[in-house]
Structure formats: structure tokens, C-alpha cells
Design an enzyme around this catalytic site. Structure first.
Site, PDB file in Angstrom:
ATOM      1  N   TRP A 252     -19.096  32.899  -2.665  1.00  0.00           N
ATOM      2  CA  TRP A 252     -18.325  32.040  -3.573  1.00  0.00           C
ATOM      3  C   TRP A 252     -19.040  31.942  -4.928  1.00  0.00           C
ATOM      4  CZ3 TRP A 252     -16.665  32.028   1.238  1.00  0.00           C
ATOM      5  CH2 TRP A 252     -15.451  31.433   1.595  1.00  0.00           C
TER       6      TRP A 252
ATOM      7  N   GLU B  70      -7.639  33.831   3.869  1.00  0.00           N
ATOM      8  CA  GLU B  70      -7.881  32.386   3.922  1.00  0.00           C
ATOM      9  C   GLU B  70      -6.533  31.690   3.877  1.00  0.00           C
ATOM     10  OE1 GLU B  70     -10.958  30.560   1.399  1.00  0.00           O
ATOM     11  OE2 GLU B  70      -9.638  28.828   1.212  1.00  0.00           O
TER      12      GLU B  70
ATOM     13  N   ARG C 134      -0.572  24.307   0.827  1.00  0.00           N
ATOM     14  CA  ARG C 134      -0.063  25.209  -0.206  1.00  0.00           C
ATOM     15  C   ARG C 134       0.365  26.497   0.450  1.00  0.00           C
ATOM     16  NH1 ARG C 134      -5.684  25.884  -0.495  1.00  0.00           N
ATOM     17  NH2 ARG C 134      -5.963  23.911  -1.559  1.00  0.00           N
TER      18      ARG C 134
ATOM     19  N   THR D 228     -16.927  23.784  -2.750  1.00  0.00           N
ATOM     20  CA  THR D 228     -15.801  22.914  -2.358  1.00  0.00           C
ATOM     21  C   THR D 228     -16.301  21.567  -1.874  1.00  0.00           C
ATOM     22  OG1 THR D 228     -14.274  24.710  -1.794  1.00  0.00           O
ATOM     23  CG2 THR D 228     -13.718  22.542  -0.989  1.00  0.00           C
TER      24      THR D 228
ATOM     25  N   ASN E  80     -15.062  35.216  -3.902  1.00  0.00           N
ATOM     26  CA  ASN E  80     -13.941  34.411  -3.430  1.00  0.00           C
ATOM     27  C   ASN E  80     -13.067  33.877  -4.562  1.00  0.00           C
ATOM     28  OD1 ASN E  80     -12.632  32.834  -1.123  1.00  0.00           O
ATOM     29  ND2 ASN E  80     -13.083  31.241  -2.621  1.00  0.00           N
ATOM     30  N   GLU E  81     -11.791  34.262  -4.536  1.00  0.00           N
ATOM     31  CA  GLU E  81     -10.747  33.726  -5.427  1.00  0.00           C
ATOM     32  C   GLU E  81     -11.097  33.845  -6.907  1.00  0.00           C
ATOM     33  OE1 GLU E  81      -9.972  29.793  -3.946  1.00  0.00           O
ATOM     34  OE2 GLU E  81      -8.972  30.528  -2.144  1.00  0.00           O
TER      35      GLU E  81
END
Length: 680
Positions: free
Chosen positions: A150, A273, A395, A108, A196-197
Site C-alpha cells: 500500500w 478486493e 460500494r 486505512t 494498491n489502488e
């Protein structure tokens, strides 16, 4: 109407007087409520049992490199920041710290180093997450620790951008990190995540559980899948073995809602998160609303903010999306933002292991409340009345709703009937004058025959609690903000560095570490080395080149000088750069002025990191495995370059970008060294 005044002022003044450099605790000035329009009653009763167990409020360091600049702060400022985050009854008093398991890839706002760059390599002292977990534990030994990857080093996928083809290798890699945390830092990891995600693999999750148990780590719980409620919830309902090994379903940015399948699993539900919002008062409103409503609307018993502290260059993606801001280690300046005090409304008056009461939790005039108990007679009620426009998170989109001033009357039943007084803590976010009042202690509320009333205005938070341990602490004002030094040097000459990375360099692809060049007889024993030599299993689109940025994003005219050493023969290469305009998840599209030299004896000047916009090229005579000095000078619309002190190219026209960081890096994932960096 209750009288509200400033109590405890003498205590605070005394503390300030005796500890000018220490931090002090005490309530602040009062605020004034407005006339209520609507009245409603709410019953708090434990006679019929309790709701779900509360698992705590936390924050994420990483995902990625969000704490990068924090480690460079000098004392006492660094310890003050850590106190605001972790010290019980001081500031945010977090219950949970979640960290990235570094994977050598962009996640990120930068890359975080892996404990295993290569298959035969293990090092449990890289990066700063070990240090951060220890500092958190030092302040709060009860804090829960979570690790989540991640990205992964490239060797795990054997060339494929996928961590599940060899699940035994991935499980071994993750379990090694948990074992290393204990062996080298005496840290017990409480929870471990999957990826992650990104996609999960049921086979891998089962194998991870088996590997944990095989290494005596039965106490480590598994969270899955750190993405959405589905498909993990559905798969758990049809796969009993998977259901047996997943302890917590963690969803990201759930908008305070859950899904039926998640509830049907009977598992703990977390917003693992959330937040990720600019940390002004609207960010505080977002955080206040979701801290309550994630449970009220979605049965979530833990909410974890991304991110812990905004300690990365603000012009990187999601600048200042932390609970507080500490992005100037060179000046010592930091800012305790309002989300810290919103956090305190819950964290200072609850603990993991408490239970929610069985209440609806919606206020008639808009807003919400939760009530929690330790089962030993203590009660904490947290009320928020955040309006729609003042509590939007980044969001997901927030459906319309309205909140109006209201009078709330609470009836305490069951074991709470005997409560006589409740301590009151109050925050009011003021969007008109900007003069918000944060986490102030008001007069206690008298409970008469199990009943009390409260006048609630819009955009307020109240905590009413039997606990008397709450404190609003404050340190002396940190130094004023200053821009990054306009002249900055680093010769990397440090024999035993406290961290593996040089201060202020923010790696955006690749990993740049202190290196001891034992074979060098001369001036380059201690250098900075790029060490990632295989493209990682990425989380986003890392660049094909490696790059680390440094300095002031507003820089226009600058001179960058650095000694460079290409290690890769034939097609190896390195660069120095100025006016670098991008990083983080957007690193592939980075523009700037890049001065490259290559092992084949050529040079290039390009307007982008990808090397596609060629402004000048020619022969340099540079070779691999030899030290050379590069100098890049950018003034106005013109750039020039020197090699070993002699002009190599000049009068190259550069029109954009207009400003940006300085940087250094390599042509590919390759070893290369840098020394005597200087930017003016």
C-alpha cells in the site's frame, strides 16, 4: 416438499460432552421454506466442456493494520479465531490469504512496519503478517498467499512520493520481501501485486517480472493493477510484453461487472478486493451475492474480502468490516459473524483448480447460482436469493432489482447424470426477527433421473454438493465483552518479544517498536521507540507527526503518564495525549488534548495533532537525550500537566472532543523513546 430435521445431533452432543474446551462440528437446526410462486428449469451439463478455472475465495489482512489486535489474544481464543478463518471444513476455510507488505505508512486503520525501514536495513520479523501467514499455512498447507504494498519507505523514492522513479530499487525491495518470506519463514508467496489502488508503471511491472525470474521466483505470479479494470486491460492489449508478464487482472469493488477489454486479454479476472461492509446480516447478504455474481455477471474466478478479521479499534475507519470480529484481546471476546458461514457455503465444497460449469447462472425469480466441478465427478451448486436492500455492499451503488420466492428445477446432464443424492447446506438471513439460520445441514436431496427441484425463498443461500466433508464447527462461547482496562500499564520490559510492537498500541503514523537501549545503565534498557525518520511514500495523507493510540474511545476523564526521551536535538519533540478522536485515513485531522515537550526547552498544550490550536505554551527546561516524566490529567473541562512529578501547567480549558483514546507520539518523523506508560 422435503422433510427437514436436525441430523447428527448425537455427534455434536458427543463432541461437546467429551471436549468441553475444544471445538465441535455438526449440523444445526432446520429452517422452513415458503410456498413457491414461480417455477423455472436449469440444465447443468459438462458435455460441451467447462467454464473458467476457479481460483478460490480469500480475504485481506492489512491495508492496513486490520489484524493488529488479533496477535494479543491469549490462547485458546487466538487459535479458535484462526481455526474459524483458515481450518478446512471448520468455518470460513479460506483458499487465499492476501497480506499487506508493510510500508511504514497509514493504509486505512493504521501503519504496518516495513521489512526495510532504511536502505541498509533488513528485518523479516517485524509486524504480524509473517506470523499470520504461517498460522494460515499450518491449518491449510494448500492456502495461496498474496503480497501487495500500500505504501513504501521513503528511501525508495529518494525524497519523492512516488515508487516508480527508481523501479529497480522498488523491484529489489519487493523481491527481498518474497525471498525473506521463504528464507526466514519457509513461506512460498504465490502472487505479488503492484501498488494498491494507485497508478501502475508498465516499465516497473516488466522489471519486477525480470527481477523475480533472476532470483529463481518464476512460480510467483503477478496481479495488476488492484484498482480498476482500466487502463490496465487496454494497455495490456496494446503492449504484448506487458500482456506476457501479467497473469491476473485484479479489480477492486467491481460491482460484479467486468469490461470488454479485460475479457479480450484472455487473462484470469479477479475481484482482488471486495466486500468492505459492516459484518451484520446485510454484510452477509452483500458477500453472498457477490461471491456468486462476480462470476455470473463478471467472469471473475476469485473474490477476496477486505478484511479478514476486524481486529482493530472499532472507532477507526470501517469498523467491523471484517468477515468476523476480534477486537478485544484484553477480554478474549470475539464474534463469529454471519459472513464466516456465508463463505463456508462456497469454500468448504470447492477448491482452487475446480472449474465453473458453462451456465448463465441467473435465476428467473431473481438471485443467482454457480455450479463447479473438480472434473472427477464431484459437483457443487451454490444458490443465493439475496434481496436488494438486504445485500447492499459499501460500494459501488447497487442498481434496483427484485427477488421473489421461486421453485428451481435442475437437470443434471453429462457426467453428472448418474448423481443420485446431493448433500444440502442452507442459510436464511432473517431481517424481521433477527433470528437467522446459518450454514445448517438439511436432509440430502434425492436426484431422480438426473432431476431435482428446490423451493427457494428470499434471502437464502443453498449449497448442494456431492461432497460429504462439510462441517459447521463451533467452539465454546468466548468470554463476554469487556471494555479496555480502566487502569493499564506497560513498562516494555521484555527481552525477546514475540512481536515487534507492544500490545494494544495502534500506530496511526510512524512505527513504534520494542527497543533495547544497550547504552542505558539504568531503568530504561527496554523501551518503545518511534523508528520512522523519513516521510514514507504514502497511500493516504499521513500526519506530519507520528502517533500511536491505545485504550477505550469512550474515555472522558483520564490521567496519562509516560517517561519520554527526545533523541533529535534542537527541534525534536514528543507528546502524550488524551481524548484523541481520530485515526486511520483521517489521522491528519485528529483532535484531542496534546501535551508536547520540545528539545529547545519549551512546551505546548494543543487541541489537535497538527499543533495549530495552541491552548497553552511556555518553558519546561526539557532537553534532548535525557529522560523526563510527563503526566497529563484531564477531568471534565479542565486539563493540567506535570513534568517529573511537578506541576508545569494547569487549569487549561478543554471543551472538545468529549472523549477519545490515549496516545503518544513525536513532533516529526524522528527517533524518540517512551517508557513506563500508564493510563488511568
Amino acid at each position: 416438499r422435503r422433510e427437514r430435521n436436525w441430523t447428527g445431533m448425537g455427534c455434536a452432543a458427543l463432541l461437546w460432552g467429551t471436549m468441553l474446551l475444544g471445538c465441535s462440528c455438526g449440523p444445526g437446526p432446520p429452517s422452513v421454506g415458503a410456498a413457491p410462486l414461480l417455477a423455472a428449469t436449469y440444465v447443468l451439463d459438462d458435455a460441451d466442456g467447462l467454464g473458467r478455472e476457479f481460483d478460490g475465495i480469500g480475504a485481506v489482512s492489512g491495508g492496513g493494520a486490520t489484524s493488529r489486535l488479533l496477535v494479543n489474544y491469549q490462547e485458546p481464543y487466538r487459535s479458535q479465531i484462526l481455526d474459524y478463518l483458515f481450518k478446512p471444513n471448520f468455518g470460513a476455510a479460506l483458499h487465499i490469504l492476501k497480506v499487506e507488505i508493510g510500508g511504514d505508512a497509514q493504509s486505512t486503520d493504521g501503519t504496518e512496519p516495513s521489512h526495510m525501514h532504511y536502505e541498509n536495513d533488513e528485518n523479516y520479523f517485524r509486524g504480524y503478517e509473517w506470523w499470520l501467514m504461517k498460522e494460515a499455512k499450518r491449518r491449510n498447507p494448500k492456502i495461496k498467499l498474496i503480497g501487495l504494498p500500500w505504501a513504501f519507505p521513503g528511501w525508495i523514492g529518494k525524497g519523492e512520493n512516488w515508487p516508480y522513479d527508481y523501479p529497480d530499487i522498488t523491484a529489489y525491495y519487493i523481491v527481498s520481501w518474497i525471498l525473506g518470506a521463504k528464507q526466514y519463514h519457509d513461506l512460498d508467496i504465490d502472487y505479488i501485486g503492484i501498488w494498491n489502488e494507485r497508478a501502475f508503471s508498465s516499465k516497473y511491472i516488466k522489471l519486477l517480472r525480470y527481477t523475480l525470474d533472476k532470483h529463481g521466483l518464476e512460480q510467483v505470479r503477478i496481479i495488476a493493477s488492484d484498482r480498476l479494470w482500466e487502463p490496465i486491460s487496454f494497455v495490456m492489449l496494446i503492449d504484448s510484453e506487458l500482456h506476457g508478464v501479467v497473469d491476473v487482472i485484479g479489480a477492486h469493488y467491481p460491482g460484479t461487472k467486468t469490461v470488454k477489454n479485460a475479457i479480450l486479454t484472455g487473462k484470469k479476472l479477479w475481484s482482488s478486493e471486495d466486500y468492505s461492509t459492516f459484518n451484520n446480516d446485510v454484510g452477509a447478504g452483500c458477500w453472498a451475492r457477490i461471491l456468486n455474481q462476480n462470476y455470473v455477471n463478471g467472469n471473475m474466478t476469485s473474490t477476496i474480502a477486505w478484511n479478514l478479521v476486524a481486529s482493530y479499534y472499532e472507532q477507526l475507519p470501517f469498523g467491523r468490516c471484517g468477515l468476523m470480529t476480534a477486537q478485544e484481546p484484553w477480554s478474549g471476546h470475539y464474534k463469529v459473524e454471519s459472513p464466516i458461514w456465508i463463505t463456508a457455503h462456497t469454500t468448504q465444497f470447492t477448491q482452487p483448480g475446480w472449474s465453473y460449469l458453462l451456465v448463465d447462472g441467473h435465476l428467473e425469480g431473481g438471485g443467482s447460482f454457480v455450479a463447479l466441478t473438480d472434473g472427477l465427478g464431484n459437483l457443487t451448486i451454490v444458490i443465493e436469493t439475496m434481496s436488494h436492500n438486504h445485500s447492499k455492499c459499501i460500494r459501488p451503488p447497487l442498481p434496483n432489482f427484485s427477488v421473489i420466492p421461486q421453485r428451481a428445477t435442475f437437470y443434471l446432464r453429462g457426467s453428472f447424470y448418474m448423481v443420485e443424492t446431493l448433500q444440502v447446506w442452507h442459510s436464511r438471513l432473517d431481517f424481521e426477527s433477527g433470528n437467522s439460520s446459518l450454514f445448517q445441514q438439511l436432509h440430502p436431496v434425492k436426484v431422480w433421473k438426473g432431476r431435482f427441484s428446490l423451493d427457494l425463498n428470499v434471502d437464502e443461500v443453498y449449497t448442494l454438493t456431492t461432497l460429504k466433508t462439510g462441517q459447521k464447527c463451533g467452539c465454546p462461547e468466548p468470554p463476554p465483552p469487556q471494555p479496555f482496562p480502566s487502569s493499564y500499564k506497560d513498562d516494555f520490559n521484555i527481552r525477546n518479544p514475540p512481536f515487534s510492537e507492544a500490545p494494544n498500541f495502534a500506530d496511526q503514523t510512524g512505527v513504534f517498536e520494542y527497543f533495547v537501549n544497550a547504552s542505558d545503565p539504568g531503568d530504561h534498557v527496554f523501551t518503545l521507540r518511534q523508528v520512522v525518520v523519513q516521510r514514507p511514500i504514502t497511500w493516504v495523507s499521513d500526519a506530519d507527526q507520528t502517533i500511536s493510540v491505545i485504550g477505550n474511545f469512550k474515555w472522558v476523564n483520564l490521567t496519562v503518564t509516560c517517561d519520554i526521551y527526545i533523541e533529535k536535538p534542537r527541534d525534536g519533540g514528543v507528546f502524550i495525549a488524551g481524548r484523541v478522536d481520530n485515526g486511520g485515513i483521517y489521522v491528519r485531522r485528529t483532535k484531542g488534548v496534546f501535551f508536547w515537550v520540545f528539545a529547545d526547552g519549551t512546551y505546548r498544550v494543543t487541541g489537535d495533532l497538527a499543533g495549530e490550536e495552541i491552548l497553552m505554551k511556555g518553558l519546561s527546561g526539557v532537553r534532548d537525550n535525557a529522560w523526563h516524566t510527563l503526566t497529563l490529567n484531564i477531568q471534565g473541562n479542565s486539563a493540567s500537566g506535570l513534568l517529573n512529578g511537578y506541576p508545569l501547567w494547569e487549569n487549561v480549558t478543554v471543551s472538545k472532543p468529549k472523549n477519545g483514546w490515549a496516545a503518544l507520539g513525536t513532533r516529526s518523523f524522528e527517533f524518540a523513546q517512551f517508557d513506563n506508560f500508564h493510563v488511568e
